[in-house]
Design an enzyme around this catalytic site. Sequence first.
Site: not given
Length: 305
Positions: A121, A202
């Site tokens: 992420c 993400c």
Amino acid sequence: MPLLQGSARARQRTVLLVGIAVLLAALVLAVVLASLLTHGRREVSPKMLKWKDRGTTKNLQEVILGRCYNYITAQHPELGDKDCLKIWESLKDAFIYKNPCNITPEDYQPLMELASHPIPCNKSLFWSKTGDLVHRYTKSNQNFLTLEDTLLGYMADRVSWCGDPSAPGINYESCPKRNECESNPGSVFWKMASKMFAEAACGVVQVMLNGSVEAGAFRSSSIFGSIEIFNLDPDKVTEVHIWLMQNIGGPQSESCSGQSIQRLISILEERNFKIICEDNYRPVQLLQCVHNPDHTDCRLCTNSS
């Protein structure tokens, strides 16, 4: 009576000789026809299709395998369970002996599954028209990854391949450009890889665009504009940071308030993303200034009044 028997035997011999002669003639004719047919097949045998783009990269197998092993051993040993030989075979099977205008996403699905890996992420960095700059930046800053920094992108970066229905099944002379046919091996591959890269993103994601392009920094026809932006998951991505980079010394064709950037922001807002846009993101601009350190755009501070 003997005379009649001799005459009958003579007729039998004659009939036999005629039969043998007809059989021989038929055999000769069959051989000649077979030769003509074989010769004719050679004359009309399929030749390699000709296209406008460069052909398959020489020593493609060695290039793909070398990059794969380098990636999973030297750069990312945590991916050491990847099978580079299977990855190469799945890539080859996707295009060899196939018409290079008839490639489908299904052809590449096994490859995508074999070579995929998680993307941390906050590290995904997308780009359009900033290829050289964005890759210089990810080489100097390990906090970000472009598609070309993943296993799939690393293996295929600046490499070309396509097949052909005729032997040896790979065309080393030419491959089709996108404007010759949309479903060519390169276009289908990069679209699938880009879609998968976007789906994996993400946290905070970044996109580096070129504010010196006269036609506009954001293009709906680009891979980012047509594929990646629509495969970002609003449930996984919290923010999109736009870095609008202009060439040192210009031209300054567009800023964050420009028409194409506002169109991009509208698309992202409709998909419920939070957006931050920054003109000439300073860490990237400093990298640009390595080649132009004395330019006024590269001054760290300006004289105050």
